[in-house]
Enzyme design. Structure first.
Site, short mmCIF file in Angstrom:
data_model
loop_
_atom_site.label_atom_id
_atom_site.label_comp_id
_atom_site.label_asym_id
_atom_site.label_seq_id
_atom_site.Cartn_x
_atom_site.Cartn_y
_atom_site.Cartn_z
N GLU A 1 0.85 -1.20 0.00
CA GLU A 1 0.00 0.00 0.00
C GLU A 1 0.87 1.24 0.00
O GLU A 1 1.96 1.23 0.56
CB GLU A 1 -0.86 -0.01 1.29
CG GLU A 1 -1.65 -1.28 1.47
CD GLU A 1 -2.21 -1.49 2.88
OE1 GLU A 1 -2.24 -0.51 3.65
OE2 GLU A 1 -2.60 -2.62 3.19
N LYS B 1 2.21 4.63 1.42
CA LYS B 1 2.17 5.17 2.77
C LYS B 1 1.80 6.65 2.65
O LYS B 1 2.64 7.51 2.38
CB LYS B 1 3.51 5.02 3.47
CG LYS B 1 3.46 5.46 4.92
CD LYS B 1 4.73 5.08 5.66
CE LYS B 1 4.60 5.43 7.14
NZ LYS B 1 4.47 6.87 7.39
N ASP C 1 0.88 10.36 3.41
CA ASP C 1 1.43 11.27 4.41
C ASP C 1 0.34 12.20 4.92
O ASP C 1 0.21 13.34 4.49
CB ASP C 1 2.60 12.05 3.81
CG ASP C 1 3.55 12.52 4.88
OD1 ASP C 1 3.37 12.12 6.05
OD2 ASP C 1 4.47 13.29 4.56
N TYR D 1 -7.10 1.92 5.48
CA TYR D 1 -6.06 0.92 5.30
C TYR D 1 -6.16 -0.25 6.27
O TYR D 1 -5.36 -1.17 6.20
CB TYR D 1 -4.66 1.53 5.32
CG TYR D 1 -4.35 2.40 6.52
CD1 TYR D 1 -4.26 1.86 7.80
CD2 TYR D 1 -4.13 3.77 6.35
CE1 TYR D 1 -3.97 2.66 8.89
CE2 TYR D 1 -3.85 4.57 7.44
CZ TYR D 1 -3.77 4.01 8.72
OH TYR D 1 -3.50 4.80 9.78
N LYS E 1 10.46 3.24 3.53
CA LYS E 1 10.43 4.68 3.25
C LYS E 1 11.17 5.03 1.97
O LYS E 1 12.18 4.41 1.63
CB LYS E 1 11.08 5.42 4.42
CG LYS E 1 10.30 5.32 5.70
CD LYS E 1 9.55 6.61 5.90
CE LYS E 1 8.98 6.67 7.29
NZ LYS E 1 9.03 8.00 7.84
N CYS F 1 22.25 47.18 -9.05
CA CYS F 1 22.49 45.94 -9.78
C CYS F 1 23.91 45.42 -9.52
O CYS F 1 24.87 46.17 -9.69
CB CYS F 1 22.29 46.18 -11.27
SG CYS F 1 22.76 44.78 -12.27
N CYS G 1 25.97 45.85 -12.90
CA CYS G 1 26.28 47.13 -13.57
C CYS G 1 26.14 48.33 -12.66
O CYS G 1 26.49 49.44 -13.05
CB CYS G 1 25.39 47.30 -14.80
SG CYS G 1 23.68 47.69 -14.39
N CYS H 1 16.85 45.33 -12.62
CA CYS H 1 17.89 46.31 -12.95
C CYS H 1 17.31 47.16 -14.08
O CYS H 1 16.71 46.64 -15.01
CB CYS H 1 19.16 45.60 -13.41
SG CYS H 1 20.26 46.64 -14.37
N CYS I 1 23.35 46.88 -19.32
CA CYS I 1 23.80 46.05 -18.19
C CYS I 1 24.42 44.77 -18.77
O CYS I 1 23.79 44.05 -19.53
CB CYS I 1 22.61 45.70 -17.31
SG CYS I 1 22.98 44.46 -16.06
N1 LIG Z 1 9.44 16.27 11.38
C1 LIG Z 1 9.35 16.01 12.66
O1 LIG Z 1 9.76 16.78 13.51
C2 LIG Z 1 8.69 14.76 13.06
C3 LIG Z 1 8.40 14.51 14.40
C4 LIG Z 1 7.79 13.35 14.72
C5 LIG Z 1 7.46 12.41 13.74
N2 LIG Z 1 7.76 12.68 12.45
C6 LIG Z 1 7.48 11.74 11.39
O2 LIG Z 1 6.35 11.00 11.67
C7 LIG Z 1 6.57 9.69 11.29
C8 LIG Z 1 6.47 8.80 12.49
O3 LIG Z 1 5.18 8.84 12.83
P1 LIG Z 1 4.33 7.59 13.17
O4 LIG Z 1 4.69 7.11 14.49
O5 LIG Z 1 2.95 7.98 12.91
O6 LIG Z 1 4.78 6.49 12.20
P2 LIG Z 1 4.71 6.41 10.66
O7 LIG Z 1 4.06 7.58 10.09
O8 LIG Z 1 6.07 6.13 10.18
O9 LIG Z 1 3.79 5.13 10.46
C9 LIG Z 1 2.50 4.93 11.02
C10 LIG Z 1 1.47 5.71 10.38
O10 LIG Z 1 1.50 5.55 8.99
C11 LIG Z 1 0.26 5.96 8.48
N3 LIG Z 1 -0.08 5.16 7.30
C12 LIG Z 1 -0.16 5.66 6.05
N4 LIG Z 1 -0.49 4.72 5.18
C13 LIG Z 1 -0.65 3.58 5.86
C14 LIG Z 1 -1.03 2.27 5.49
N5 LIG Z 1 -1.27 1.95 4.21
N6 LIG Z 1 -1.11 1.34 6.44
C15 LIG Z 1 -0.85 1.66 7.72
N7 LIG Z 1 -0.50 2.88 8.14
C16 LIG Z 1 -0.40 3.84 7.22
C17 LIG Z 1 -0.72 5.84 9.58
O11 LIG Z 1 -1.15 7.13 9.91
C18 LIG Z 1 0.07 5.30 10.71
O12 LIG Z 1 -0.32 5.82 11.93
C19 LIG Z 1 7.90 9.61 10.67
O13 LIG Z 1 7.80 9.74 9.28
C20 LIG Z 1 8.59 10.78 11.26
O14 LIG Z 1 9.60 11.27 10.43
C21 LIG Z 1 8.36 13.82 12.11
ZN LIG Z 2 22.39 45.69 -14.30
#
Ligand SMILES: NC(=O)c1ccc[n+]([C@@H]2O[C@H](COP(=O)([O-])OP(=O)(O)OC[C@H]3O[C@@H](n4cnc5c(N)ncnc54)[C@H](O)[C@@H]3O)[C@@H](O)[C@H]2O)c1
Ligand SMILES: [Zn+2]
Length: 780
Positions: free
Chosen positions: A114, A116, A118, A226, A314, A408, A411, A438, A444
């Site tokens: 599947e 993932k 975001d 999912y 990932k 600029c 020139c 400019c 120029c």
């Molecule tokens: N940038 C930051 O400061 C910061 C801070 C904390 C966490 N994060 C990010 O958050 C993530 C960690 O978060 P997490 O604990 O939720 O874990 P995760 O996002 O790595 O994995 C779990 C989550 O994936 C999602 N997901 C999407 N598609 C899915 C699918 N097909 N099946 C199952 N789950 C699916 C669900 O929401 C599930 O809760 C990481 O990517 C991390 O980098 C970033």
């Molecule tokens: Zn110029």
């Protein structure tokens, strides 16, 4: 174990907790995921080596963040967990080995693969087929009640379809914002002066966690399921089978979900999705791989925060952090000043990036970026790397402001912000744009260099062999001051430059000379007017029909051309206000054999060029279509309108508000503008028919040059070439850009070039300027 390790562990935990809170609770992450993941991997490595140091409160043992107090809390009867990660094929293979070992299995597995998504995890509870509750994941055990917002998500069914669902059914999935919706949302926010969201995940999380459902309703949220959580009657013996069943009940799924046998095919799935990542309508950060058989899932069970039977593989990061070492200011072809971020090289989106565009002064202000800052940079697909945000907590004490230059860098001429005229219904106002330019035109060196490179490029005049190095030398040696000078270069000139031999110099000279015959529309693109590309050039060539007319055509008339709106018209007009560019234009019409020039503007354009149109365009307060019609019917001429007095308006029956608006409008400068406009329209042959001719160019019959083709070349001392042309045309001449047998006379000013030679060849009559005045004198 050393105190050092302990120290590092403490720092990592504190950092992960801090950034986890910003990400999960505040929806305002400061770091890119890649950086967070690296810290998490580091923590996991230390904990793997020192299991005795693992505490229950370690970020490695917990899921998400504490629910916000503002929402009612929802306890998940079955915890909502996270996923373990794999970052390369080896880690994926290790995942399968772990589960195989655990089950003492010999065979591989069938997996559900599947994307993932975001976004954020949401649980939807259906009772007797009706959506009764929606909750966020929260810390995995307790989430936030967001039912009011989930109901506004358009593809979440409020009632299940079909039949046979369990009396209580918990559907789990991801709420997200598709890419196009995200862009629109951010545009809208920026317009309203609000902050842009850093990425679609934040936008989705922030939208879903609003107290007022009216806000969520306006956000383009979507849901894909999912998995299944709680179910009062168990159904299905495979994960894919359960998803298919959900679909029949009307629950949306990602179309990319696929049943896959064996690890090799899983890797192929991963590769396939990765190559299509940028085309998918939503953001994903990897793929999720799940053992498909429910019985096997149950035998494998869970560790602290994730199931053993699933893993998130990932993708390489599209966002990374790096240092902004400096900002340089580049000058483009049209003089636009672009700040370019000089970055500490960083691997992101599959390549090493060391430059990123900062676009303009407004973008620098929006980001609040300083030199020395740690910045998040993003590179998705082939898109140029962008700075997304600044990690303010990592700003050093000696960070310096980015100072946008006032002059600029190439020139030294003043830099000005571009001002554009925005037409509103019956008025117009000047608006400052984000671009700065400019003001020095082709004087120029930077603009000249870019203009030449553009001029010789494929879509323009198309001259091969004039690389950047050569162009630079031509400019520094002073041989070329406008792109048109290229046509005067001789073999000897090139021999003065580095790396030329007799043969290569000869070849280049002839490569340039064969390009002297050009179609008008190509010449127009080659001018390098901002916003004027291929189709606009074609439209302009068709309607205006000559370079000289284009240079003189007023804005108000340019917008009558198909493809030319107010902005483009403004750009064309501004372009020709630069004297260096006017000179360039004159040179071009001298040196090129332009084909496709016509004697008059197109009939179509002429027909559209009515006095009504101009009254409607002028932005006179209170004058819309109705009053524009009245004014054009009454006055028949702009000049006559400009000298109208109070009593004239009154006697035409205009009401008092209109009369006072007109009187306010007519001051000395607008009067001048109106007569200039009318004069220019007459010059380019766009004057409306119904008006009386202006008397200054009236002549008695017969006209001296009636039906005769005249060509002008070189520079003239007593009158500008355009004015001479107008004069001749009023005497019936057809003024053409190229010599032929049929040319009646060539009028050669000083520094006449190839046309003079050609006229000699064809034995065409040649007059110098003195002779011209004599001839004209006889006539007047
Ligand atoms: N940038 C930051 O400061 C910061 C801070 C904390 C966490 N994060 C990010 O958050 C993530 C960690 O978060 P997490 O604990 O939720 O874990 P995760 O996002 O790595 O994995 C779990 C989550 O994936 C999602 N997901 C999407 N598609 C899915 C699918 N097909 N099946 C199952 N789950 C699916 C669900 O929401 C599930 O809760 C990481 O990517 C991390 O980098 C970033
Ligand atoms: Zn110029």
């Amino acid at each position: 174990m050393t105190t050092d390790t302990q120290q590092i562990l403490q720092t990592l935990k504190a950092q992960l907790n801090y950034h986890g809170h910003l990400y999960y609770v505040e929806d305002k992450p400061e770091l890119p995921d890649a950086e967070y993941d690296r810290m998490m991997q580091e923590l996991l490595a230390i904990e793997a080596e020192h299991p005795e140091l693992i505490t229950a409160d370690s970020p490695s043992q917990r899921v998400g963040g504490k629910p916000l107090g503002a929402f009612e809390q929802v306890r998940h009867e079955i915890p909502m967990l996270s996923l373990d990660n794999a970052f390369d094929d080896a880690e994926l293979t290790a995942f399968e080995k772990r589960i195989r070992d655990r089950l003492s299995a010999v065979e591989g597995f069938t997996y559900s693969c599947e994307p993932k998504l975001d976004g954020l995890a949401v649980s939807l509870m259906y009772e007797n087929g009706i959506l009764v509750q929606a909750a966020t994941r929260g810390d995995g055990t307790t989430g936030e009640n967001i039912t009011h917002n989930a109901r506004t998500i358009r593809n979440v069914p409020l009632q299940l379809q079909g039949a046979g669902w369990p009396a209580r059914l918990e559907v789990r999935g991801e709420v997200f914002i598709p890419k196009d919706g995200f862009e629109k949302l951010n545009e809208k926010n920026l317009k309203k002066g609000e902050k842009a969201f850093a990425n679609p995940r934040n936008a989705a999380a922030g939208s879903l966690r609003q107290l007022d459902p009216k806000i969520a309703a306006t956000r383009p949220l979507r849901f894909y399921a999912y998995s299944v959580g709680l179910m009062s009657e168990v159904f299905g013996d495979s994960h894919i089978g359960r998803l298919a069943q959900l679909k029949m009940w009307g629950i949306p799924l990602s179309p990319e979900v696929k049943k896959v046998d064996g690890l090799a095919n899983v890797i192929a799935y991963y590769q396939d999705i990765m190559t299509r990542r940028n085309e998918l309508p939503y953001e994903i950060d990897g793929v999720v791989i799940k053992v498909d058989a429910i019985a096997t899932q149950e035998r494998l069970g869970f560790v602290a925060r994730a199931p053993r039977w699933a893993i998130a593989y990932k993708f390489p990061a599209q966002e990374e952090i790096t240092l902004l070492q400096d900002v340089e200011f580049q000058v483009g072809r049209t003089g636009a000043i672009t700040p370019v971020a000089k970055l500490e090289p960083v691997f992101v989106g599959g390549v090493t990036v060391s430059n990123a565009s900062l676009h303009n002064a407004d973008e620098i202000a929006r980001l609040g970026v300083k030199i020395g800052d740690t910045v998040i940079i993003r590179r998705a697909g082939d898109v140029i790397p962008q700075i997304v945000s600044v990690v303010e907590s990592r700003r050093p004490d000696d960070a310096r402001d980015v100072v946008f230059p006032a002059e600029c860098p190439a020139c030294g001429a003043p830099i000005r912000r571009v001002v554009k005229e925005k037409k509103q219904k019956t008025t117009s106002k000047l608006v400052e744009m984000s671009i700065s330019r400019c003001t020095n035109g082709l004087n120029c060196k930077a603009q000249l260099k870019e203009s030449i490179s553009y001029f010789v490029s494929k879509r323009c005049i198309d001259i091969d062999g004039l690389g950047e190095k050569i162009v630079e030398q031509l400019i520094t040696s002073g041989l070329v001051k406008t792109p048109a000078d290229l046509f005067d270069l001789t073999t000897g000139d090139f021999l003065k430059l580095d790396g030329f031999k007799e043969l290569s110099a000869n070849n280049l000279v002839s490569a340039i000379s064969v390009r002297k015959n050009v179609d008008l529309d190509r010449v127009i693109i080659s001018l390098g007017i901002p916003e004027v590309g291929e189709s606009t050039s074609k439209a302009i060539a068709k309607d205006i029909g000559s370079l000289q007319r284009l240079a003189k055509c007023p804005r108000e008339a340019l917008i009558l051309i198909d493809d030319v709106g107010a902005e483009v018209a403004g750009e064309i007009y501004n372009y020709f206000t630069s004297s260096s560019r006017q000179q360039f234009l004159t040179q071009l019409s001298d040196k090129l054999e332009i084909s496709g020039e016509t004697e008059f503007v197109s009939a179509d354009l002429k027909r559209k060029s009515t006095l009504f149109h101009y009254f409607n365009q002028l932005g006179i307060p209170k004058v819309g279509k109705v009053n524009a019609k009245k004014l054009s019917d009454s006055f028949k001429s702009l000049v006559r309108f400009s000298s109208a007095e109070y009593m004239d308006f009154v006697s035409l029956g205009f009401n008092s508000t209109l009369v006072s608006a007109l009187r306010n409008y007519l001051n000395d400068s607008t009067k001048l503008e109106l007569s200039n406009l009318e004069y220019s329209l007459r010059e380019v042959g766009l004057h409306w028919e119904q008006d009386v001719p202006m008397d200054i160019f009236e002549h008695d019959e017969p006209k001296k040059f009636e039906g005769k083709t005249v060509v002008l070349t070189g520079t003239f001392n007593y009158m500008k070439r355009n004015d001479i042309k107008a004069l001749l045309e009023d005497m019936g001449a057809k003024v053409s850009g190229s010599i032929s047998k049929n040319t009646y006379v060539l009028i050669a000013g000083e520094k006449a070039g190839s046309k003079l030679a050609k006229a000699n060849d064809l034995k065409v009559v040649i007059w110098d300027e003195e002779r011209l005045w004599k001839e004209l004198g006889e006539n007047q």
